[in-house]
Scaffold this motif. Structure first.
Motif, PDB file in Angstrom:
ATOM      1  N   HIS A   1      31.187  38.388  42.548  1.00  0.00           N
ATOM      2  CA  HIS A   1      30.129  38.117  41.566  1.00  0.00           C
ATOM      3  C   HIS A   1      29.336  39.367  41.220  1.00  0.00           C
ATOM      4  CE1 HIS A   1      30.111  33.797  40.698  1.00  0.00           C
ATOM      5  NE2 HIS A   1      30.861  33.765  41.785  1.00  0.00           N
ATOM      6  N   LEU A   2      29.390  40.351  42.121  1.00  0.00           N
ATOM      7  CA  LEU A   2      28.693  41.617  41.841  1.00  0.00           C
ATOM      8  C   LEU A   2      29.625  42.606  41.131  1.00  0.00           C
ATOM      9  CD1 LEU A   2      26.771  42.122  45.206  1.00  0.00           C
ATOM     10  CD2 LEU A   2      25.836  41.317  43.034  1.00  0.00           C
TER      11      LEU A   2
ATOM     12  N   SER B   1      34.896  47.948  35.691  1.00  0.00           N
ATOM     13  CA  SER B   1      34.267  49.205  36.072  1.00  0.00           C
ATOM     14  C   SER B   1      35.117  49.938  37.103  1.00  0.00           C
ATOM     15  CB  SER B   1      32.870  48.931  36.651  1.00  0.00           C
ATOM     16  OG  SER B   1      32.405  50.048  37.353  1.00  0.00           O
TER      17      SER B   1
ATOM     18  N   VAL C   1      34.278  52.603  38.722  1.00  0.00           N
ATOM     19  CA  VAL C   1      33.437  52.993  39.876  1.00  0.00           C
ATOM     20  C   VAL C   1      33.375  51.840  40.877  1.00  0.00           C
ATOM     21  CG1 VAL C   1      31.151  53.777  40.579  1.00  0.00           C
ATOM     22  CG2 VAL C   1      32.079  54.502  38.398  1.00  0.00           C
ATOM     23  N   LYS C   2      33.175  50.623  40.355  1.00  0.00           N
ATOM     24  CA  LYS C   2      33.111  49.465  41.263  1.00  0.00           C
ATOM     25  C   LYS C   2      34.469  49.205  41.905  1.00  0.00           C
ATOM     26  CE  LYS C   2      29.207  46.911  39.433  1.00  0.00           C
ATOM     27  NZ  LYS C   2      28.773  45.670  38.786  1.00  0.00           N
TER      28      LYS C   2
ATOM     29  N   LEU D   1      32.758  43.579  42.287  1.00  0.00           N
ATOM     30  CA  LEU D   1      33.691  44.299  43.161  1.00  0.00           C
ATOM     31  C   LEU D   1      34.924  43.420  43.376  1.00  0.00           C
ATOM     32  CD1 LEU D   1      31.190  45.612  45.875  1.00  0.00           C
ATOM     33  CD2 LEU D   1      32.113  46.889  43.973  1.00  0.00           C
TER      34      LEU D   1
ATOM     35  N   PHE E   1      37.252  51.533  48.684  1.00  0.00           N
ATOM     36  CA  PHE E   1      36.741  52.271  49.847  1.00  0.00           C
ATOM     37  C   PHE E   1      36.132  51.325  50.884  1.00  0.00           C
ATOM     38  CE2 PHE E   1      37.197  56.847  49.690  1.00  0.00           C
ATOM     39  CZ  PHE E   1      37.779  57.006  48.440  1.00  0.00           C
ATOM     40  N   LEU E   2      35.590  50.193  50.411  1.00  0.00           N
ATOM     41  CA  LEU E   2      35.108  49.192  51.370  1.00  0.00           C
ATOM     42  C   LEU E   2      36.292  48.668  52.193  1.00  0.00           C
ATOM     43  CD1 LEU E   2      32.825  47.438  52.476  1.00  0.00           C
ATOM     44  CD2 LEU E   2      33.179  45.853  50.588  1.00  0.00           C
TER      45      LEU E   2
ATOM     46  N   LEU F   1      39.021  50.369  52.817  1.00  0.00           N
ATOM     47  CA  LEU F   1      39.384  51.464  53.739  1.00  0.00           C
ATOM     48  C   LEU F   1      38.468  51.452  54.959  1.00  0.00           C
ATOM     49  CD1 LEU F   1      39.994  54.488  51.298  1.00  0.00           C
ATOM     50  CD2 LEU F   1      41.712  53.106  52.438  1.00  0.00           C
ATOM     51  N   LEU F   2      37.175  51.184  54.697  1.00  0.00           N
ATOM     52  CA  LEU F   2      36.195  51.146  55.798  1.00  0.00           C
ATOM     53  C   LEU F   2      36.525  50.001  56.772  1.00  0.00           C
ATOM     54  CD1 LEU F   2      33.564  52.434  56.855  1.00  0.00           C
ATOM     55  CD2 LEU F   2      32.294  50.772  55.514  1.00  0.00           C
TER      56      LEU F   2
ATOM     57  N   TYR G   1      33.539  36.592  48.059  1.00  0.00           N
ATOM     58  CA  TYR G   1      33.071  35.744  46.952  1.00  0.00           C
ATOM     59  C   TYR G   1      31.801  36.351  46.335  1.00  0.00           C
ATOM     60  CZ  TYR G   1      31.340  31.612  44.483  1.00  0.00           C
ATOM     61  OH  TYR G   1      30.887  30.754  43.515  1.00  0.00           O
TER      62      TYR G   1
ATOM     63  N   GLY H   1      44.636  51.761  54.216  1.00  0.00           N
ATOM     64  CA  GLY H   1      43.807  52.540  55.144  1.00  0.00           C
ATOM     65  C   GLY H   1      44.583  53.109  56.324  1.00  0.00           C
TER      66      GLY H   1
ATOM     67  N   LEU I   1      33.568  34.793  52.361  1.00  0.00           N
ATOM     68  CA  LEU I   1      32.275  34.544  51.698  1.00  0.00           C
ATOM     69  C   LEU I   1      31.706  35.855  51.159  1.00  0.00           C
ATOM     70  CD1 LEU I   1      30.727  31.956  54.206  1.00  0.00           C
ATOM     71  CD2 LEU I   1      31.748  31.493  51.981  1.00  0.00           C
TER      72      LEU I   1
ATOM     73  N   PHE J   1      36.694  51.466  42.707  1.00  0.00           N
ATOM     74  CA  PHE J   1      36.850  52.428  43.803  1.00  0.00           C
ATOM     75  C   PHE J   1      35.917  52.086  44.966  1.00  0.00           C
ATOM     76  CE2 PHE J   1      39.221  55.132  40.848  1.00  0.00           C
ATOM     77  CZ  PHE J   1      40.267  55.464  41.690  1.00  0.00           C
ATOM     78  N   ALA J   2      34.715  51.606  44.643  1.00  0.00           N
ATOM     79  CA  ALA J   2      33.793  51.209  45.721  1.00  0.00           C
ATOM     80  C   ALA J   2      34.420  50.082  46.545  1.00  0.00           C
ATOM     81  CB  ALA J   2      32.455  50.763  45.123  1.00  0.00           C
TER      82      ALA J   2
END
Lengths: 511, 148
Positions: A433-434, A163, A165-166, A436, A172-173, A175-176, A429, A448, A426, A168-169
């Motif tokens: 599984h989600l 995905s 979208v995932k 990302l 961006f995480l 980058l955060l 990990y 970043g 963790l 890029f999410a």
């Protein structure tokens, strides 16, 4: 120049210098293969030893050590999914899947060939193009760094297998995460959650070890049978003439090797970019242009060749601004700069004119060290590979754990980094599984600071104009990189459409 | 679908936690993290909306994870990270080494294997301790009791 070069060649080929090169390569490989100990740390540890040496020997040892450290980082990236240095981040993408598929020896041979070629191309770039490339460095402003970071982000399209979208999410995480701590421009404290220890932010190496290695340890504990099966198959399947077959296979696609080495050399000359950016860009380009791009991320040999050729080419490239302008291209170059200054040597044209023999001895020693990585690496690297393959899972997993704990602690000698590393791991990990990908998070952490610093400094530099942001779109070099960004973003869609059309043609022909 | 909903929810929770921590004032300091937070929120909402619209069920090919071992691995790693600065690198390292080895061996612990794992763990951890503290000069946390 030719006289100096000849004298330097004679000096480099003396037994004493060859021994120093070999020692440097072996020492560098050992440090590079240890997660948490980067080439910079290793060179800094070596610095006091060089005080007692004459300038030539000291520089030769440092150069060989640097080359070995960058190469050594690939071993743990391939064998245990723990990049020894940030320069080997992309090596994990296909290196570890190769190990899981029982092809770790092929991967080790491939990175050795790639590192040798990359190292030599980088030195060639240094010798032949130094004055010209030095001018390119001066033309590179914050706007160009900003776009270079954005160009790196286009790689997410390749990393997000399921995905976009995932993907890029996750990017961006990353980058955060990179914004935690003191801001690069302005100096304000951000997202420290009330802890003064967090003001230094999340070190890249800590994030790297956590996001890549902790999920591997958890996987080994939760499902050890997966690794055991791959290990057994590799032990049983001892292919004859594996070395010659692998070398022949890699050399049959020279474009990948040369392109990645050139990328490494060019990125290396840009101060602040270094091997951690070069290996990602080279991997992305290899994937984008490969006929076997579908295999990338699943254990494609070109996926380990590209980043390793690039990161070793950075060694030579990084010395271009250092030796010609006195600007260190990457943190390890800053340590070498220190050695030059300690011995009273000032980088610049005078260095080549007044200390030509010394300078060329140093440069040639780096090339010799690159060549020495072939015999040394094939013996030591394959020895390590066989050791890891033969180590039972119930000892390998905790041993990796020991290395990750000590490696993350060693970054700043701070226990909080160990906690951060485990929490990030963790978290990685769970996020994996989600859907990302942790690799995209790491990409964000790497890029970043480059993007933010380039953005803020670009706006500040153009603050005299009515619309400062237009400076990001009007500079000639920026426009070139913007075009690359657009190509990078559009390429996966074009490739996808092309593949679908080919598939449709095949179906029509068969029916 | 459930996995995508959880993914979107987790991302929104991260955005919310970071958003509440915003206490910086400078425009240049705020621009980049604020932009990142807003894009992340938009992507999280996108993931949730797509999950609700598509309504796909089940994740084919996904291997089931034994939660007992997962829980044990998570607890061990966290305890190791926190415990290292309390009881020293060597003691915490050997303890966790042996426990992980036993976990991977599966089944009931046998004294002979525990002794073997302890010996291997001790060798690995002590070697690591000496390499890092004596050669690489990294001052690893030590136990007050045994000094290493």
């Amino acid at each position: 120049m030719l006289v100096d070069l000849g004298q330097a060649l004679t000096q480099v080929l003396s037994p004493q210098m060859l021994l120093l090169c070999a020692l440097g390569v072996v020492g560098g490989m050992a440090v590079g293969a240890t997660p948490g100990l980067s080439a910079t740390v290793g060179l800094a540890l070596l610095l006091p030893i060089t005080f007692t040496m004459d300038p030539t020997s000291g520089l030769v040892l440092m150069g060989a050590f640097y080359m070995g450290a960058i190469y050594g980082g690939s071993f743990t990236a391939i064998l245990v999914n723990a990049p020894g240095t940030p320069s080997s981040i992309a090596t994990t993408f296909d290196g570890f899947p190769m190990t899981k598929a029982g092809r770790s020896e092929v991967a080790i041979i491939a990175v050795t060939v790639a590192s040798v070629v990359g190292g030599v191309v980088g030195v060639l770039g240094l010798v032949l193009l130094a004055p010209m490339l030095a001018n390119v460095v001066l033309a590179f402003g914050p706007q160009e760094y900003f776009w270079l970071g954005i160009f790196g982000l286009t790689m997410i399209a390749g990393l997000a297998a399921k995905s976009l979208v995932k993907g890029f999410a996750a990017g961006f995480l990353g980058l955060l995460i990179s914004t935690i701590g003191i801001s690069p421009v302005g100096g304000e404290v951000r997202f420290t959650f009330g802890s003064t220890d967090m003001q230094g932010g999340v070190p890249l190496i800590v994030a790297l070890i956590g996001l890549f290695t902790v999920p591997t340890i958890v996987d080994l504990v939760v499902a050890p049978e997966g690794r055991s099966a791959a290990m057994l198959s590799e032990q049983r399947r001892r292919e004859r003439r594996l070395l010659t077959n692998t070398v022949r296979d890699i050399l049959s696609r020279p474009v990948n090797l040369i392109r990645s080495s050139v990328i490494g050399t060019l990125v290396g000359i840009l101060p602040g970019a270094g091997g951690n950016v070069a290996n990602l860009i080279a991997y992305n380009e290899a994937k984008r242009t490969s006929k076997r791009s579908d295999n990338f991320g699943k254990g494609e040999v070109d996926g380990v060749v590209a980043p390793e050729a690039a990161n070793n080419a950075v060694v030579g490239g990084g010395l271009v601004p250092l030796l010609t302008l006195g600007i260190p291209g990457a943190p390890p170059d800053a340590v070498i700069y220190g050695v030059l200054l300690l011995h009273g040597l000032r980088p610049g044209n005078e260095l080549f004119a007044e200390q030509g023999v010394l300078t060329f001895t140093f440069i040639l020693a780096i090339a010799v060290s690159a060549l020495l990585m072939a015999p040394v690496g094939l013996v030591a690297g394959r020895g390590l590979q066989r050791l890891v393959v033969r180590t039972p899972t119930h000892y390998l997993a905790p041993a990796i754990g020991v290395l990750t704990i000590v490696g993350s602690y060693a970054v700043r000698n701070n226990p909080l980094d160990v906690v951060l590393m485990v929490l990030l791991g963790l978290g990685g990990y769970g996020l994996r599984h989600l859907g990302l990908p942790p690799a995209a998070i790491v990409l964000g952490v790497v890029l970043g600071p480059i993007i933010e610093t380039g953005f803020a400094q670009g706006l500040l530099a153009a603050s005299g104009s009515a619309y400062p942001w237009t400076s990001f779109f009007t500079r000639p070099l920026s426009i070139v990189i913007i075009l690359l960004v657009l190509m990078g973003a559009a390429w996966p869609m074009i490739a996808n459409r092309k593949a679908k059309a080919e598939e449709q043609d095949r179906v029509e022909v068969s029916s | 679908m459930r996995r995508d909903l959880v993914c979107g929810g987790v991302l929104l929770a991260i955005v919310a936690v970071f958003w509440m921590q915003r206490d910086y004032g400078g425009q240049l300091t705020a621009r980049f993290p604020d932009f990142v937070l807003m894009v992340m929120a938009a992507l999280a909402v996108g993931i949730i909306v797509r999950a609700l619209v598509k309504r796909e069920t089940g994740e084919a090919g996904e291997r089931r994870v034994d939660l007992r071992y997962l829980g044990a691995a998570v607890a061990l790693l966290l305890a190791w990270a926190v415990g290292m600065s309390l009881i020293g690198f060597t003691i915490s390292g050997v303890i966790v080494f042996v426990v992980i080895a036993q976990l991977i061996r599966r089944g009931r612990p046998q004294p002979r294997l525990v002794a073997l794992d302890s010996a291997v763990g001790l060798a690995v951890v002590v070697a690591c301790f000496f390499v890092f503290t004596r050669i690489l000069l990294v001052p690893l946390p030590v136990s007050v009791l045994i000094g290493m």
